[in-house]
Write a protein that holds these residues in place. Structure first.
Motif, PDB file in Angstrom:
ATOM      1  N   GLU A 451       0.827  -1.200   0.000  1.00  0.00           N
ATOM      2  CA  GLU A 451       0.000   0.000   0.000  1.00  0.00           C
ATOM      3  C   GLU A 451       0.866   1.257   0.000  1.00  0.00           C
ATOM      4  O   GLU A 451       0.586   2.225  -0.718  1.00  0.00           O
ATOM      5  N   SER A 452       1.932   1.262   0.786  1.00  0.00           N
ATOM      6  CA  SER A 452       2.826   2.419   0.835  1.00  0.00           C
ATOM      7  C   SER A 452       3.504   2.653  -0.507  1.00  0.00           C
ATOM      8  O   SER A 452       3.649   3.793  -0.964  1.00  0.00           O
ATOM      9  N   ALA A 453       3.933   1.555  -1.160  1.00  0.00           N
ATOM     10  CA  ALA A 453       4.635   1.670  -2.435  1.00  0.00           C
ATOM     11  C   ALA A 453       3.758   2.285  -3.512  1.00  0.00           C
ATOM     12  O   ALA A 453       4.258   2.947  -4.435  1.00  0.00           O
ATOM     13  N   ALA A 454       2.442   2.089  -3.397  1.00  0.00           N
ATOM     14  CA  ALA A 454       1.536   2.633  -4.411  1.00  0.00           C
ATOM     15  C   ALA A 454       1.508   4.159  -4.400  1.00  0.00           C
ATOM     16  O   ALA A 454       1.092   4.778  -5.394  1.00  0.00           O
ATOM     17  N   LEU A 456       4.318   6.045  -3.642  1.00  0.00           N
ATOM     18  CA  LEU A 456       5.690   6.532  -3.707  1.00  0.00           C
ATOM     19  C   LEU A 456       6.167   6.570  -5.155  1.00  0.00           C
ATOM     20  O   LEU A 456       5.655   5.819  -6.002  1.00  0.00           O
ATOM     21  N   PRO A 457       7.161   7.386  -5.476  1.00  0.00           N
ATOM     22  CA  PRO A 457       7.729   7.370  -6.826  1.00  0.00           C
ATOM     23  C   PRO A 457       8.398   6.035  -7.120  1.00  0.00           C
ATOM     24  O   PRO A 457       8.839   5.335  -6.202  1.00  0.00           O
ATOM     25  N   ALA A 458       8.470   5.679  -8.392  1.00  0.00           N
ATOM     26  CA  ALA A 458       9.005   4.370  -8.785  1.00  0.00           C
ATOM     27  C   ALA A 458      10.405   4.142  -8.266  1.00  0.00           C
ATOM     28  O   ALA A 458      10.782   3.017  -7.915  1.00  0.00           O
ATOM     29  N   SER A 459      11.217   5.189  -8.211  1.00  0.00           N
ATOM     30  CA  SER A 459      12.600   5.038  -7.755  1.00  0.00           C
ATOM     31  C   SER A 459      12.692   4.577  -6.303  1.00  0.00           C
ATOM     32  O   SER A 459      13.672   3.950  -5.888  1.00  0.00           O
ATOM     33  N   THR A 460      11.652   4.871  -5.532  1.00  0.00           N
ATOM     34  CA  THR A 460      11.600   4.425  -4.130  1.00  0.00           C
ATOM     35  C   THR A 460      10.748   3.179  -3.972  1.00  0.00           C
ATOM     36  O   THR A 460      11.071   2.284  -3.180  1.00  0.00           O
ATOM     37  N   ALA A 461       9.661   3.094  -4.735  1.00  0.00           N
ATOM     38  CA  ALA A 461       8.712   1.995  -4.577  1.00  0.00           C
ATOM     39  C   ALA A 461       9.324   0.646  -4.933  1.00  0.00           C
ATOM     40  O   ALA A 461       9.131  -0.344  -4.215  1.00  0.00           O
ATOM     41  N   GLU A 462      10.074   0.581  -6.021  1.00  0.00           N
ATOM     42  CA  GLU A 462      10.624  -0.719  -6.448  1.00  0.00           C
ATOM     43  C   GLU A 462      11.624  -1.287  -5.451  1.00  0.00           C
ATOM     44  O   GLU A 462      11.526  -2.462  -5.073  1.00  0.00           O
ATOM     45  N   PRO A 463      12.618  -0.512  -4.988  1.00  0.00           N
ATOM     46  CA  PRO A 463      13.523  -1.060  -3.966  1.00  0.00           C
ATOM     47  C   PRO A 463      12.793  -1.446  -2.677  1.00  0.00           C
ATOM     48  O   PRO A 463      13.139  -2.431  -2.023  1.00  0.00           O
ATOM     49  N   LEU A 464      11.774  -0.641  -2.321  1.00  0.00           N
ATOM     50  CA  LEU A 464      10.992  -0.959  -1.120  1.00  0.00           C
ATOM     51  C   LEU A 464      10.312  -2.318  -1.255  1.00  0.00           C
ATOM     52  O   LEU A 464      10.407  -3.167  -0.350  1.00  0.00           O
ATOM     53  N   LEU A 465       9.625  -2.554  -2.370  1.00  0.00           N
ATOM     54  CA  LEU A 465       8.920  -3.818  -2.555  1.00  0.00           C
ATOM     55  C   LEU A 465       9.877  -4.990  -2.633  1.00  0.00           C
ATOM     56  O   LEU A 465       9.604  -6.063  -2.072  1.00  0.00           O
ATOM     57  N   ASP A 466      11.006  -4.816  -3.316  1.00  0.00           N
ATOM     58  CA  ASP A 466      11.982  -5.908  -3.407  1.00  0.00           C
ATOM     59  C   ASP A 466      12.493  -6.309  -2.031  1.00  0.00           C
ATOM     60  O   ASP A 466      12.555  -7.496  -1.692  1.00  0.00           O
ATOM     61  N   ALA A 467      12.841  -5.307  -1.232  1.00  0.00           N
ATOM     62  CA  ALA A 467      13.361  -5.596   0.109  1.00  0.00           C
ATOM     63  C   ALA A 467      12.287  -6.209   1.005  1.00  0.00           C
ATOM     64  O   ALA A 467      12.547  -7.161   1.758  1.00  0.00           O
ATOM     65  N   ALA A 468      11.066  -5.656   0.930  1.00  0.00           N
ATOM     66  CA  ALA A 468       9.980  -6.159   1.782  1.00  0.00           C
ATOM     67  C   ALA A 468       9.617  -7.593   1.412  1.00  0.00           C
ATOM     68  O   ALA A 468       9.437  -8.456   2.299  1.00  0.00           O
ATOM     69  N   ARG A 469       9.517  -7.880   0.122  1.00  0.00           N
ATOM     70  CA  ARG A 469       9.163  -9.237  -0.305  1.00  0.00           C
ATOM     71  C   ARG A 469      10.241 -10.238   0.080  1.00  0.00           C
ATOM     72  O   ARG A 469       9.935 -11.351   0.529  1.00  0.00           O
ATOM     73  N   GLN A 470      11.499  -9.864  -0.092  1.00  0.00           N
ATOM     74  CA  GLN A 470      12.568 -10.794   0.266  1.00  0.00           C
ATOM     75  C   GLN A 470      12.573 -11.067   1.764  1.00  0.00           C
ATOM     76  O   GLN A 470      12.765 -12.200   2.205  1.00  0.00           O
ATOM     77  N   SER A 471      12.354 -10.029   2.557  1.00  0.00           N
ATOM     78  CA  SER A 471      12.324 -10.208   4.008  1.00  0.00           C
ATOM     79  C   SER A 471      11.142 -11.083   4.427  1.00  0.00           C
ATOM     80  O   SER A 471      11.262 -11.928   5.324  1.00  0.00           O
TER      81      SER A 471
END
Length: 507
Positions: A451-454, A456-471
């Motif tokens: 929800e937060s990533a939606a 945020l700008p793509a430059s922040t959203a993509e690293p956020l989702l990658d890190a969150a999903r991996q964790s």
């Protein structure tokens, strides 16, 4: 010494007309409870987005239903023995349908938690009554084993029907619709049940002991709450105090049952190794599996990007395996042995969970589907045979109380599993490295991160989702490994505790 269950008497062997039609009503109640438990997992991402619960509140939404049921099952099972199992089933079913509406229209996390708790009160009346009525409907051992197999298979089928129907509803309606599907099922159950179900109760129930009711309720809820708090936030004086209160209440409950002429729960049942072994096997099995089941739907949707309906179909192999195994479990246990079937089933589930400890974000479905199929087959064999052992080891007048013990082990295992294994997932997840500008709610749950990533700008959203999903996947694999360890330990315990245990002979 061989533990052999009592052969049916001549009177008991009489086959009741209409018993199979009555069974269809009972399994409808089981289907309802199973569907309700599974649709919550699919709806969790939507509830998280709409109600914005914290990580702790999300866990409470998931496990308060089981907490309340665990605290009330013994009470409701014994109450059914006294006032009538048909009566308590129909009253509970009506309440379950009405409270489902409250769940559907919850507007805050606190309201959702309260609604789930009330649903647990109603749900506590259903499961013990269904098993107890099966014990009184089917006196022939072979028919009773088949009826229990159908009962268990229906519960497993609910784990398939729930995600598929729930997934369809979530794609076309709002998340509250997954609770409203309870209403038509409940209407059919009550109308048909009034006409087909026979009433049964203990003819000599004794007085209703309110002190025992309060001790069991306080003890169960306090102990489970303390475990949950310690697992979620680490040991604390508050958790220790609540746990000590719960342990004292349960100790008082046991002591009181041993002194009452007609106890709420006959503690002498636990002196039978087969009964205790079956109850312990149920508790450890559900504890090892439930945390994984609760988070698997989130993995399929939020990590692998599947639609809710597709995620529901992806979980189908577990239900298919459980249905197939449940229908033949009694026959296999009589041909081989109870302990071989139960221990073998638990070991299979443990190995399958161990395989899931090696998944990653891109794991292919053949591996997931095969593991889920093995989990279903193993659980189907184990749960069906242990239910048969528990029901067959008591007089039919005590069927409600014995069924309540079985269901208490199941619900207590579910609550502890979500609390312990779920807290492992949440604890590991919270520590993921987030880019600058990440909102705090992204660390509360994976749904919060999405929800937060939606926003945020793509430059922040993509690293956020990658890190969150991996964790999240790291937490899920660690929890799977812990669940596998619990299941393999349960298999070993069942092998020793169910030695020489047999099902009631059919000739």
């Amino acid at each position: 010494m061989t533990s052999t269950l009592r052969p049916a008497s001549t009177t008991e062997a009489v086959k009741r007309p209409g018993r199979w039609l009555a069974l269809s009503v009972l399994v409808l109640a089981v289907l309802l409870v199973a569907v309700d438990a599974t649709v919550l997992g699919l709806a969790t991402p939507f509830i998280s987005e709409d109600l914005n619960p914290s990580g702790t509140q999300l866990l409470w939404i998931g496990d308060v239903y089981s907490f309340v049921i665990a605290g009330l099952l013994v009470t409701m099972g014994s109450l059914g023995d006294r006032i009538g199992r048909k009566r308590i089933l129909l009253v509970g079913a009506t309440a379950f349908g009405a409270i489902s509406v409250l769940n559907a229209y919850a507007t805050t996390p606190e309201m959702m938690i309260a609604a789930r708790a009330l649903l647990g009160v109603a749900g506590a009346t259903l499961m013990p009554a269904t098993l107890a009525l099966i014990r009184n409907l089917f006196h022939d051992p072979r028919e009773r084993s088949l009826a229990i197999g159908i009962w268990g298979a229906t519960a497993s089928a609910g784990t398939a029907v729930g995600p598929i129907v729930g997934g369809f509803l979530l794609e076309h309606f709002w998340w509250g619709s997954v609770f409203l599907i309870n209403l038509p099922v409940m209407i059919v159950l009550v109308l048909v049940g009034i006409r087909t179900l026979p009433e049964s109760r203990n003819p000599r129930p004794g007085p209703w002991d309110v002190s025992s009711v309060l001790l069991s309720l306080v003890g169960m809820i306090a102990v489970v709450y303390a475990v949950k708090e310690a697992a979620s936030h680490g040991p604390s004086w508050e958790a220790l105090a609540v746990g000590a209160l719960g342990a004292a209440a349960l100790y008082g409950f046991v002591r009181r049952q041993l002194t009452l002429p007609t106890p709420l729960l006959d503690m002498r049942l636990f002196a039978r190794r087969g009964f205790s072994g079956a109850v312990l096997a149920d508790l450890l099995t559900v504890l090892g599996m439930s945390g994984l089941v609760f988070f698997l739907s989130q993995y399929l949707q939020l990590v692998q990007g599947r639609r809710p309906f597709e995620a529901g179909l992806a979980e189908l192999p577990a239900a298919v395996g459980a249905v197939a195994a449940g229908l033949v479990a009694g026959q296999v246990a009589r041909r081989h042995s109870v302990r071989a079937v139960v221990s073998g089933g638990l070991a299979a589930v443990g190995l399958a969970l161990g395989a899931l400890a090696f998944i990653d974000q891109s794991t292919g479905y053949p591996i997931l589907g095969a593991a889920l199929l093995i989990v279903g087959v193993g659980a189907g064999f184990s749960f069906t045979v242990t239910a048969d052992v528990i029901l067959g080891s008591v007089p039919k007048d005590q069927a409600g109380a014995a069924s309540a013990v079985s269901e208490t082990a199941y619900e207590l295992g579910a609550a502890l599993g979500i609390a312990l294994l779920g807290s492992i997932v949440t604890g590991i997840y919270k520590g993921f490295p987030a880019p600058a500008g990440t909102p705090a709610e992204a660390h509360e749950s994976l749904g919060g991160a999405v929800e937060s990533a939606a926003h945020l700008p793509a430059s922040t959203a993509e690293p956020l989702l990658d890190a969150a999903r991996q964790s999240f996947v790291d937490g899920l694999t660690f929890a799977s490994a812990a669940g596998a360890t619990v299941l393999l330990a349960a298999a070993a315990a069942a092998w020793f505790m169910l030695k020489n245990q047999t099902l009631e002979p059919t000739d």
